[in-house]
Scaffold this motif. Structure first.
Motif, mmCIF file in Angstrom:
data_model
loop_
_atom_site.group_PDB
_atom_site.id
_atom_site.type_symbol
_atom_site.label_atom_id
_atom_site.label_comp_id
_atom_site.label_asym_id
_atom_site.label_seq_id
_atom_site.Cartn_x
_atom_site.Cartn_y
_atom_site.Cartn_z
ATOM 1 N N PHE A 1 -71.112 -35.851 -2.920
ATOM 2 C CA PHE A 1 -71.690 -34.513 -2.885
ATOM 3 C C PHE A 1 -73.174 -34.567 -3.238
ATOM 4 O O PHE A 1 -74.008 -33.954 -2.569
ATOM 5 C CB PHE A 1 -70.947 -33.583 -3.856
ATOM 6 N N PHE B 1 -74.835 -33.550 5.526
ATOM 7 C CA PHE B 1 -73.704 -32.635 5.694
ATOM 8 C C PHE B 1 -72.398 -33.406 5.819
ATOM 9 O O PHE B 1 -71.377 -33.032 5.227
ATOM 10 C CB PHE B 1 -73.929 -31.757 6.926
ATOM 11 N N ALA C 1 -71.452 -34.775 2.299
ATOM 12 C CA ALA C 1 -70.969 -33.717 1.414
ATOM 13 C C ALA C 1 -69.631 -33.184 1.913
ATOM 14 O O ALA C 1 -68.736 -32.866 1.119
ATOM 15 C CB ALA C 1 -71.999 -32.594 1.331
ATOM 16 N N GLY C 2 -69.477 -33.117 3.240
ATOM 17 C CA GLY C 2 -68.200 -32.674 3.803
ATOM 18 C C GLY C 2 -67.073 -33.616 3.412
ATOM 19 O O GLY C 2 -65.982 -33.177 3.033
ATOM 20 N N VAL D 1 -66.084 -32.945 -0.157
ATOM 21 C CA VAL D 1 -65.210 -31.788 -0.338
ATOM 22 C C VAL D 1 -63.806 -32.091 0.163
ATOM 23 O O VAL D 1 -62.811 -31.696 -0.461
ATOM 24 C CB VAL D 1 -65.794 -30.554 0.379
ATOM 25 N N ASN D 2 -63.728 -32.833 1.276
ATOM 26 C CA ASN D 2 -62.400 -33.185 1.780
ATOM 27 C C ASN D 2 -61.629 -34.047 0.781
ATOM 28 O O ASN D 2 -60.432 -33.856 0.577
ATOM 29 C CB ASN D 2 -62.522 -33.924 3.110
ATOM 30 N N LEU E 1 -62.060 -33.956 -2.370
ATOM 31 C CA LEU E 1 -61.693 -33.046 -3.455
ATOM 32 C C LEU E 1 -60.387 -32.334 -3.113
ATOM 33 O O LEU E 1 -59.473 -32.230 -3.940
ATOM 34 C CB LEU E 1 -62.819 -32.039 -3.681
ATOM 35 N N SER F 1 -60.366 -28.395 7.712
ATOM 36 C CA SER F 1 -61.732 -28.649 7.273
ATOM 37 C C SER F 1 -62.389 -29.743 8.101
ATOM 38 O O SER F 1 -63.561 -29.644 8.468
ATOM 39 C CB SER F 1 -61.696 -29.000 5.787
ATOM 40 N N PHE G 1 -58.263 -19.240 2.125
ATOM 41 C CA PHE G 1 -58.588 -20.240 3.131
ATOM 42 C C PHE G 1 -58.826 -19.597 4.494
ATOM 43 O O PHE G 1 -59.704 -20.006 5.244
ATOM 44 C CB PHE G 1 -57.488 -21.306 3.225
ATOM 45 N N PHE H 1 -62.207 -18.432 4.458
ATOM 46 C CA PHE H 1 -63.139 -19.534 4.719
ATOM 47 C C PHE H 1 -63.220 -19.818 6.212
ATOM 48 O O PHE H 1 -64.316 -19.963 6.772
ATOM 49 C CB PHE H 1 -62.686 -20.784 3.956
ATOM 50 N N LEU I 1 -74.440 -23.932 5.619
ATOM 51 C CA LEU I 1 -73.538 -25.078 5.490
ATOM 52 C C LEU I 1 -73.264 -25.377 4.025
ATOM 53 O O LEU I 1 -72.124 -25.600 3.618
ATOM 54 C CB LEU I 1 -74.159 -26.307 6.154
ATOM 55 N N LEU J 1 -69.738 -25.313 1.971
ATOM 56 C CA LEU J 1 -69.186 -26.444 1.212
ATOM 57 C C LEU J 1 -68.806 -25.994 -0.196
ATOM 58 O O LEU J 1 -67.766 -26.389 -0.726
ATOM 59 C CB LEU J 1 -70.202 -27.579 1.162
ATOM 60 N N LEU K 1 -65.601 -24.053 0.021
ATOM 61 C CA LEU K 1 -64.438 -24.911 0.227
ATOM 62 C C LEU K 1 -64.077 -25.651 -1.058
ATOM 63 O O LEU K 1 -62.894 -25.775 -1.417
ATOM 64 C CB LEU K 1 -64.727 -25.899 1.361
ATOM 65 N N ALA K 2 -65.104 -26.115 -1.774
ATOM 66 C CA ALA K 2 -64.838 -26.793 -3.051
ATOM 67 C C ALA K 2 -64.170 -25.817 -4.022
ATOM 68 O O ALA K 2 -63.244 -26.192 -4.759
ATOM 69 C CB ALA K 2 -66.147 -27.323 -3.634
ATOM 70 N N ALA L 1 -60.571 -25.554 -3.153
ATOM 71 C CA ALA L 1 -59.832 -26.730 -3.607
ATOM 72 C C ALA L 1 -59.514 -26.623 -5.093
ATOM 73 O O ALA L 1 -58.391 -26.887 -5.534
ATOM 74 C CB ALA L 1 -60.645 -27.994 -3.323
#
Lengths: 125, 565
Positions: free
Chosen positions: A15, A34, A37-38, A41-42, A44, A78, B136, B139, B173, B177, B180-181, B184
């Motif tokens: 991240f 991006f 960081a993506g 998050v995935n 996570l 995601s 979700f 999102f 973006l 993120l 989304l975090a 989670a």
């Protein structure tokens, strides 16, 4: 749920480096940032679920521990979104390069009509 | 009539698919998109009436009951927002089509084959966000509308649009993120993402964890709603887009963020934590935004700053958290959607008539284009909150709620709101005085022949200037007379609906009052979602261990929430 320190550090590094890259003016770096960081998050999302038990196949018998499919479903979505957005970003970076012959974004506010009037309007008060 | 609910999403997404197929037939595309959004609007009006009579409408997609399945919920707030947003989308679509037809005679600016599908996808995302019953799904709808907005903002792919669009895209973006975090982490803490289920389960969590989760959500939504200090991207990116695109962005996108903040603050975190912080943010948003607007010399950029500034009013109502505050905030959202869209559409007309939106080069428009002047003047006064228009009513409602609250900070906010209102009036009057009221500036009329002027006597110079100014005015009048009827009609429609909001302020305030009351009484929403579930489909009963078969989760990832991790 157990906390995996290695995973937590990985997510944090992904991240942090992702955000750092996204701060750049170079669009290619932004895309790489991006993506990083993506992934963070995935991961996570993945760490939220139980990843040490068998997946749900068919109907469960008895009280055996099965993994929670929800985080995986969320990750799938995601990933698809990340794919679509990075496709767009790549197209945009390419377009920017063909227009400006520079991987970095143009920084030319005088081109903007609404900025230009500051000079034009100076003698008009 | 639960089946009406998903129609608000199915219609525009189907329309998007069809227009994409018909991308080489502009006329078919136009027919499809106008029809889809019109039908969608009709459906949503029926839905609004139904919600008013019978309470929230809930649908569990695929028969998977909450909190397992994807749930769509339309309560008072959602159905009201759906109607207002679709109304604005329809007007903007007609405006864009009309502009597109006219522009193609000169030369294509907007790639028309892309515009219709993208616009419909944007509408899908907005509608989906309003009816999403779980985080979700919210999102996913944000991503749908944001991705569509990236395409619209950079359409044409010129250097200026790429420069203006890229910061918007990067900021969006990043906020996605963060969102989304947050999802989670919320799932890790509670094992669900369903809003109704969360409102029950979050209460059992330790205070500190709830504070972290709430902060993450507020940051994610705050970026989208352009709340100070996360608002710098907006005035930079919006002005460069084509007029209809800016209008729909200004009307809808930030309000989706505000909607999400209202929903989360009332349903998930009803304790009013972060109320003080939100109030300070609201004050800063109002004051900083309007100071930016006052110092602008282009109309579009000025309007973008007022857009940011007035987000503060809505946030103020949410931060108060009492029924009067929420009700006024919802009314203000509707008012602001209509007024900002109308103003940006009118600015598109100004640009068309005068060829520029730079104040220094504008002038004499009230004489040259009186209809345009009226179309700008009414929403402009409305935005500034001049009595008795809806902007005034919304602000009075907010101020009453602030005084009812009685805290010192709330009273400071009331004062700040009044100041912002006055400064808005100043900024608007400045535009009005320069672009419409004063005579045509001479720098335009004298373009290019400064050398010839030096040899002329003073008297002939005056005559020459007058002749040139008359010629200029005739050109403007000519252009004003040939404005496409669709563009003027769509702008008039939005302005009129904005006025209807004033005329029918009583019934609409009653409606927002009910919506606010049902937001505060969370049991209405929770019971509607968790209590009114349809039975599970045959063949998939819950097993003894409490695990549920995951038949549909793999193929429909936007879905459900588990019974436990």
């Amino acid at each position: 749920m157990t906390v995996n320190l290695l995973l937590a550090i990985t997510i944090g590094v992904l991240f942090a480096s992702g955000v750092y890259l996204m701060l750049s003016r170079n669009l290619i770096r932004v895309i790489l940032g991006f993506l990083l960081a993506g992934h963070g998050v995935n991961l996570l999302l993945l760490s939220v679920g139980t990843y040490d038990s068998p997946p749900i196949v068919g109907e469960a018998t008895g009280d055996e521990q099965l993994s929670d499919p929800i985080p995986q479903a969320l990750i799938l979505t995601s990933i698809v979104i990340t794919l679509a957005v990075s496709t767009f970003l790549l197209a945009m970076a390419y377009r920017n390069y063909t227009v400006t012959r520079d991987p970095e974004l143009a920084d030319d506010p005088e081109d903007d009509d609404e900025f230009a009037d500051i000079d034009a309007g100076a003698g008009d008060e | 009539m639960t089946w009406l609910l998903p129609m608000a999403i199915i219609l525009p997404i189907t329309g998007a698919a069809l227009t994409l197929v018909a991308s080489r037939r502009p006329r078919v595309q136009r027919a499809i998109s106008v029809t889809t959004i019109s039908v969608q609007l009709a459906v949503e009006i029926v839905l609004l009436l139904q919600v008013q009579n019978d309470g929230p409408v809930v649908m569990h997609i695929g028969g998977w009951t909450a909190p397992l399945g994807v749930t769509l919920v339309a309560d008072g707030l959602s159905s009201f927002m759906l109607v207002v947003s679709t109304l604005v989308s329809l007007a903007v679509l007609v405006y864009a089509i009309s502009q597109g037809i006219a522009d193609r005679e000169v030369g294509p600016e907007v790639p028309i084959s892309i515009f219709h599908p993208t616009f419909l996808i944007l509408v899908t995302g907005v509608s989906n966000a309003f009816v999403a019953g779980d985080l979700f799904n919210l999102f996913v709808s944000f991503e749908i509308l944001l991705t569509a907005s990236y395409v619209l903002l950079t359409s044409g792919g010129t250097k200026e649009r790429l420069r203006a669009g890229a910061p918007y895209i990067v900021v969006s973006l990043l906020s996605s993120l963060i969102f989304l975090a947050a999802i989670a982490m919320i799932y890790a803490a509670t094992g669900t993402v369903n809003l109704a289920d969360l409102s029950v389960k979050l209460a059992a969590l330790p205070e500190g964890i709830v504070a972290v989760l709430q902060a993450m959500l507020l940051v994610a939504f705050g970026v989208k709603a352009a709340v100070f200090p996360m608002s710098a991207w907006l005035p930079d990116s919006y002005p460069s887009a084509p007029a209809p695109v800016t209008a729909v962005f200004a009307g809808l996108l930030t309000k989706v963020g505000i909607y999400a903040i209202i929903r989360v603050q009332t349903l998930l975190f009803p304790t009013g934590s972060y109320g003080t912080l939100l109030m300070i943010a609201a004050l800063a948003t109002m004051v900083v935004g309007i100071l930016g607007a006052v110092s602008q010399s282009g109309i579009k950029r000025m309007l973008s700053f007022t857009l940011v500034s007035h987000i503060g009013y809505m946030l103020f109502g949410v931060a108060l958290g009492n029924q009067a505050g929420l009700s006024a905030a919802i009314y203000y959202v509707a008012h602001h959607i209509l007024v900002q869209t109308a103003l940006f559409l009118a600015v598109g007309l100004i640009e068309r008539v005068a060829g520029t939106t730079v104040l220094a080069r504008l002038g004499g428009l009230a004489a040259a284009a009186p209809i345009l002047a009226i179309l700008f003047f009414i929403p402009a006064m409305n935005l500034a909150g001049v009595p008795p228009l809806s902007g005034f009513l919304g602000k009075v409602g907010l101020f009453e709620a602030g005084i009812e609250d009685g805290r010192v900070l709330a009273l400071i906010l009331v004062a700040g709101g009044a100041l912002t209102s006055l400064l808005t009036l100043y900024a608007i009057i400045r535009v009005w005085g320069r672009a419409f009221w004063r005579p045509m500036p001479e720098i335009n009329a004298l373009d290019g022949d400064a050398g010839a002027l030096q040899t002329e006597s003073g008297r002939s110079l005056v005559v020459r200037r007058r002749v040139q100014r008359d010629a200029q005015r005739r050109v403007t009048q000519e252009k004003a007379a040939h404005l496409p009827i669709g563009m003027v009609g769509a702008t008039t429609a939005v302005v009129t609906v904005g006025l209807l909001l004033t005329v029918f302020a009583g019934p609409i305030y009653a409606l927002t009052d009910r919506a606010a009351a049902s937001l505060l009484d969370r049991s209405i929403y929770v019971d509607a979602v968790l209590g009114a579930g349809e039975p599970l489909p045959p063949g998939s009963p819950p097993t003894e261990s409490g695990e549920t078969p995951a038949g549909s989760t793999g193929t429909e990832p936007a879905a459900p929430t588990g019974a436990g991790g």
